[in-house]
Scaffold this active site. Structure first.
Site, PDB file in Angstrom:
ATOM      1  N   HIS A 160       1.011  -1.412   0.043  1.00  0.00           N
ATOM      2  CA  HIS A 160      -0.090   0.096   0.072  1.00  0.00           C
ATOM      3  C   HIS A 160       0.784   1.276   0.037  1.00  0.00           C
ATOM      4  O   HIS A 160       0.260   2.385  -0.419  1.00  0.00           O
ATOM      5  CB  HIS A 160      -1.034  -0.008   1.187  1.00  0.00           C
ATOM      6  CG  HIS A 160      -2.326  -0.927   0.908  1.00  0.00           C
ATOM      7  ND1 HIS A 160      -2.190  -2.321   1.159  1.00  0.00           N
ATOM      8  CD2 HIS A 160      -3.248  -0.634  -0.147  1.00  0.00           C
ATOM      9  CE1 HIS A 160      -3.143  -2.734   0.758  1.00  0.00           C
ATOM     10  NE2 HIS A 160      -4.012  -1.843   0.074  1.00  0.00           N
TER      11      HIS A 160
ATOM     12  N   ARG B 279     -10.202   4.593  -0.859  1.00  0.00           N
ATOM     13  CA  ARG B 279      -9.977   3.594   0.179  1.00  0.00           C
ATOM     14  C   ARG B 279     -10.138   4.173   1.631  1.00  0.00           C
ATOM     15  O   ARG B 279      -9.288   4.835   2.335  1.00  0.00           O
ATOM     16  CB  ARG B 279      -8.380   3.075   0.271  1.00  0.00           C
ATOM     17  CG  ARG B 279      -7.960   2.162  -0.970  1.00  0.00           C
ATOM     18  CD  ARG B 279      -6.490   1.902  -1.021  1.00  0.00           C
ATOM     19  NE  ARG B 279      -6.284   0.584  -1.865  1.00  0.00           N
ATOM     20  CZ  ARG B 279      -5.705   0.807  -3.205  1.00  0.00           C
ATOM     21  NH1 ARG B 279      -5.875   2.119  -3.660  1.00  0.00           N
ATOM     22  NH2 ARG B 279      -5.658  -0.321  -3.924  1.00  0.00           N
TER      23      ARG B 279
ATOM     24  N   ARG C 234     -15.063   2.505  -0.379  1.00  0.00           N
ATOM     25  CA  ARG C 234     -15.100   1.119  -0.155  1.00  0.00           C
ATOM     26  C   ARG C 234     -15.203   1.353   1.494  1.00  0.00           C
ATOM     27  O   ARG C 234     -14.636   2.311   2.155  1.00  0.00           O
ATOM     28  CB  ARG C 234     -13.907   0.428  -0.536  1.00  0.00           C
ATOM     29  CG  ARG C 234     -13.579  -0.675   0.032  1.00  0.00           C
ATOM     30  CD  ARG C 234     -12.301  -1.533  -0.443  1.00  0.00           C
ATOM     31  NE  ARG C 234     -11.082  -0.944   0.011  1.00  0.00           N
ATOM     32  CZ  ARG C 234      -9.785  -1.169  -0.562  1.00  0.00           C
ATOM     33  NH1 ARG C 234      -9.819  -2.089  -1.622  1.00  0.00           N
ATOM     34  NH2 ARG C 234      -8.664  -0.652   0.088  1.00  0.00           N
TER      35      ARG C 234
ATOM     36  N   GLU D 223     -12.179 -10.058  -5.238  1.00  0.00           N
ATOM     37  CA  GLU D 223     -10.606 -10.216  -5.053  1.00  0.00           C
ATOM     38  C   GLU D 223     -10.180 -11.501  -4.437  1.00  0.00           C
ATOM     39  O   GLU D 223      -8.951 -12.066  -4.153  1.00  0.00           O
ATOM     40  CB  GLU D 223     -10.146  -9.102  -3.824  1.00  0.00           C
ATOM     41  CG  GLU D 223     -10.765  -7.800  -3.943  1.00  0.00           C
ATOM     42  CD  GLU D 223     -10.441  -6.998  -2.490  1.00  0.00           C
ATOM     43  OE1 GLU D 223      -9.321  -6.475  -2.743  1.00  0.00           O
ATOM     44  OE2 GLU D 223     -11.129  -6.863  -1.686  1.00  0.00           O
TER      45      GLU D 223
ATOM     46  N   ASN E 232      -5.035  -6.726  -7.173  1.00  0.00           N
ATOM     47  CA  ASN E 232      -3.864  -6.984  -6.233  1.00  0.00           C
ATOM     48  C   ASN E 232      -4.050  -8.111  -5.416  1.00  0.00           C
ATOM     49  O   ASN E 232      -3.096  -9.033  -5.308  1.00  0.00           O
ATOM     50  CB  ASN E 232      -3.368  -5.515  -5.422  1.00  0.00           C
ATOM     51  CG  ASN E 232      -3.658  -4.523  -6.105  1.00  0.00           C
ATOM     52  OD1 ASN E 232      -3.414  -4.577  -7.325  1.00  0.00           O
ATOM     53  ND2 ASN E 232      -3.843  -3.412  -5.584  1.00  0.00           N
ATOM     54  N   ASP E 233      -5.169  -8.267  -4.878  1.00  0.00           N
ATOM     55  CA  ASP E 233      -5.433  -9.280  -4.016  1.00  0.00           C
ATOM     56  C   ASP E 233      -5.848 -10.651  -4.763  1.00  0.00           C
ATOM     57  O   ASP E 233      -5.359 -11.575  -4.363  1.00  0.00           O
ATOM     58  CB  ASP E 233      -6.531  -9.179  -2.800  1.00  0.00           C
ATOM     59  CG  ASP E 233      -5.992  -8.311  -1.761  1.00  0.00           C
ATOM     60  OD1 ASP E 233      -4.976  -8.722  -1.231  1.00  0.00           O
ATOM     61  OD2 ASP E 233      -6.702  -7.381  -1.423  1.00  0.00           O
TER      62      ASP E 233
ATOM     63  N   ARG F  93       1.550 -10.776  -1.782  1.00  0.00           N
ATOM     64  CA  ARG F  93       1.729  -9.543  -2.629  1.00  0.00           C
ATOM     65  C   ARG F  93       2.873  -8.367  -1.744  1.00  0.00           C
ATOM     66  O   ARG F  93       3.364  -7.482  -2.422  1.00  0.00           O
ATOM     67  CB  ARG F  93       0.392  -8.786  -2.699  1.00  0.00           C
ATOM     68  CG  ARG F  93      -0.356  -8.081  -1.441  1.00  0.00           C
ATOM     69  CD  ARG F  93      -1.595  -7.696  -1.747  1.00  0.00           C
ATOM     70  NE  ARG F  93      -1.579  -6.253  -1.801  1.00  0.00           N
ATOM     71  CZ  ARG F  93      -2.507  -5.419  -1.869  1.00  0.00           C
ATOM     72  NH1 ARG F  93      -3.934  -6.022  -1.781  1.00  0.00           N
ATOM     73  NH2 ARG F  93      -2.576  -4.064  -2.351  1.00  0.00           N
TER      74      ARG F  93
ATOM     75  N   CYS G  74     -10.259  -2.059  -9.988  1.00  0.00           N
ATOM     76  CA  CYS G  74      -9.435  -1.121  -9.216  1.00  0.00           C
ATOM     77  C   CYS G  74      -8.185  -1.421  -8.570  1.00  0.00           C
ATOM     78  O   CYS G  74      -7.547  -0.799  -8.144  1.00  0.00           O
ATOM     79  CB  CYS G  74     -10.555  -0.549  -8.050  1.00  0.00           C
ATOM     80  SG  CYS G  74     -10.771  -1.771  -6.929  1.00  0.00           S
TER      81      CYS G  74
HETATM   82  C1  PEP Z   1      -6.821  -4.876  -4.699  1.00  0.00           C
HETATM   83  O1  PEP Z   1      -6.719  -5.776  -3.772  1.00  0.00           O
HETATM   84  O2  PEP Z   1      -6.657  -5.023  -5.773  1.00  0.00           O
HETATM   85  C2  PEP Z   1      -7.414  -3.585  -4.127  1.00  0.00           C
HETATM   86  C3  PEP Z   1      -7.660  -2.361  -5.192  1.00  0.00           C
HETATM   87  O3  PEP Z   1      -7.509  -3.421  -2.779  1.00  0.00           O
HETATM   88  P1  PEP Z   1      -6.217  -3.157  -1.962  1.00  0.00           P
HETATM   89  O4  PEP Z   1      -4.887  -2.953  -2.919  1.00  0.00           O
HETATM   90  O5  PEP Z   1      -6.467  -1.770  -1.067  1.00  0.00           O
HETATM   91  O6  PEP Z   1      -6.163  -4.268  -1.228  1.00  0.00           O
HETATM   92 MG    MG Z   2      -7.618  -5.829  -1.886  1.00  0.00          MG
END
Ligand code: PEP
Ligand code: MG
Length: 551
Positions: free
Chosen positions: A188, A295, A331, A430, A453-454, A464, A501
């Protein structure tokens, strides 16, 4: 010349002094003192410094947001000098012959508990203020620098690693770029750097030495290189790259105001990811057509206690109103994993990425969820707010979320508080589970947004946060792209829209694949909007293929 090779996680070339982040040690230890008067004098000096800071903050707030907004800091200033509070701190020092830090901590806790136990909701909310005031006095006592950077000029911030909460609390006006020894492109902190449009390099390892503190460095956030004393050729290369960057920025300016549509008429919604109301300026500067991911947990990460309903409402309302009728997807709280918040007092987990995080916390703690939902619905009266739930795996979770929303709406009806009854509800895709049951989930909500990402992490079983997984962490893996297609087909079959996203949305090399899959929206960091728009406007959707889904 010294060259340090890391991983480029946010593009851009910058030059500036390297500044090593000093992680303040804020643990309070009780010590016995012989000279209590000297401790009293230290406390008085810390109070005076706190008063000065609060006056500056109140003045700044008054200029930027008016008298009403400045009241908070004026109230804090009153607390600093409050007779009972000062008396309490002094008597702890006298009775226990202890250091000022311990006395401030004790008095802060006593007063916060006293406010929290009051019947009146307004007075209860003052508990958070007194904690904030005690923290400020303590920081002044312990020499903690506000904003974390003790420099008059902007710096390239170096650190072993930075937690999202640390990054959020840094004074951004002092940061030209980030470089960290650890970290990954999906952390993050890297995401925040991209949102802020600041060049960043992570995974620089031990080659990034504390000894370099203060030396002029050059950073290239694309190649992941950091240079000290670059030779002539390198310097010329960096200068040229920087000039090209400026040139490109100018060129992209021409994309502002243009539609996000392919040559054959396929429209894409090009939205932005943000972490705080301050990021809206970047969305507007880059002509984002909406916000696809706010976020909200960053509000919690930046605070020292649970943000109240009113504090959250103000933040959401500010974003909704500023976006002037454009969609703002907020979110709900997504903490856990790398986003740890001390005051949530979460149990330590062996494997927090698969633990009690995100929606699981909200469903386990209905009061925390209710407070946020009330703030979100109240804000829906001021713009086009949509609510999105993270880390969904099951249909029952969505049903429970919807029940919580219905309850909040009924409360607001009873209280005569305005809100938008048609606020869109969506979920993040996710987890592989959510992909497999996407058909059933799609019947419950108004939209999907894929958190790649997740989704990549859970589909490929790759952490990650780890920066040494190399080629095993591959967001282009056909399994991830096929998951995107499966979710898209399910969404469209149910007549709802679907976006991305996660960071993959900004990957221009995948744009043809997204067009072939039929993705409706891409939500990216603000600086990625115009490059993507330029590419979309050159594309022909009909000719895009699904070849990248093949193994
Ligand atoms: C993701 O997981 O792709 C996402 C947008 O949420 P975060 O990166 O905040 O976990
Ligand atoms: Mg996520």
């Amino acid at each position: 010349m010294i060259m340090i090779q890391g991983k480029g996680v946010s593009k851009g070339v910058e030059k500036g002094p390297l500044y090593f982040f000093q992680r303040p040690d804020t643990t309070i230890v009780k010590t016995t003192v012989t000279d209590v008067e000297a401790e009293k004098a230290r406390l008085a000096a810390a109070q005076a410094a706190s008063m000065e800071q609060l006056e500056v903050l109140a003045e700044k707030c008054r200029e930027e947001a008016g008298d009403e907004a400045a009241v908070l800091f004026e109230t804090h200033a009153m607390f600093v000098e409050d007779e009972d509070f000062v008396e309490c701190m002094t008597s702890v020092m006298e009775e226990e012959s202890c250091n000022a830090e311990y006395a401030v901590e004790q008095a802060g806790e006593q007063f916060a508990a006293m406010f929290a136990a009051m019947d009146d909701a307004y007075m209860q909310a003052r508990a958070a203020d007194i904690k904030d005031v005690a923290r400020r006095i303590l920081d002044n006592l312990m020499g903690v620098v506000a904003g974390g950077i003790d420099s008059d000029v902007p710096v390239i911030l170096a650190a072993d690693d930075l937690a999202p909460s640390e990054t959020l609390q840094l004074d951004k006006s002092k940061i030209l770029a980030f470089v960290t020894q650890g970290g990954s492109g999906n952390s993050h902190t890297a995401i925040l750097a991209r949102t802020m449009g600041i060049p960043a390099v992570c995974g620089a390892g031990d080659a990034l030495k504390q000894d370099y503190n203060g030396r002029t460095a050059y950073i290239d956030g694309e190649t992941g290189e950091l240079f000290l004393d670059p030779d002539e050729i390198t310097l010329t290369g960096l200068k040229e790259k920087r000039e090209k960057q400026i040139e490109m920025k100018k060129l992209l300016e021409t994309m502002k105001g243009q539609e996000d549509v392919t040559l054959d008429g396929k429209k894409m919604m090009l939205y932005c990811n943000i972490g705080s109301p301050e990021d809206v300026a970047a969305v507007q500067n880059n002509d984002g057509q909406g916000i696809g991911l706010f976020r909200s947990e960053f509000l919690y990460l930046a605070a020292s206690d649970y943000p109240t309903e009113d504090e959250q409402f103000e933040a959401y309302k500010q974003v909704a109103a500023a976006m002037n009728g454009k969609r703002v997807v907020i979110r709900t709280l997504d903490i856990g994993a790398d986003k740890q918040v001390d005051y949530f007092d979460m149990k330590k987990e062996e494997n927090p990425a698969m633990g009690v995080r995100a929606i699981r916390i909200c469903l386990n703690r209905p009061e925390v969820f209710r407070t946020q939902l009330r703030a979100l619905y109240r804000a829906s009266a001021y713009g086009k707010v949509a609510i999105m739930f993270p880390m969904i795996t099951s249909v029952w979770e969505v049903k429970e979320c919807k029940r919580a929303c219905a309850k909040v709406m009924a409360e607001l009806d009873d209280e005569g508080i305005p809100y938008n009854k048609d606020t869109e509800l969506g979920i993040m895709i996710e987890t592989p589970a959510s992909v497999f049951v996407a058909d059933a989930l799609a019947k419950e909500v108004d939209f999907f947004s894929v958190g790649t990402n997740d989704l990549t992490q859970y589909t490929l079983a790759c952490d990650r946060q780890a920066n040494d997984l190399g080629k095993f962490f591959d967001p282009h893996h056909p399994a991830v792209l096929r998951a995107l297609k499966m979710a898209t087909d399910a969404a469209h079959k149910a007549g709802i829209w679907i976006g991305i996203c996660g960071e993959l949305g900004a990957d221009i090399s995948l744009l043809p694949t997204f067009l072939a899959i039929g993705i409706d929206e891409l939500s990216v960091s603000p600086t990625s909007v115009l490059p993507l728009r330029a590419e979309i406007r050159k594309s022909i959707a009909k000719t895009c293929t699904l070849e990248k889904l093949e193994c």
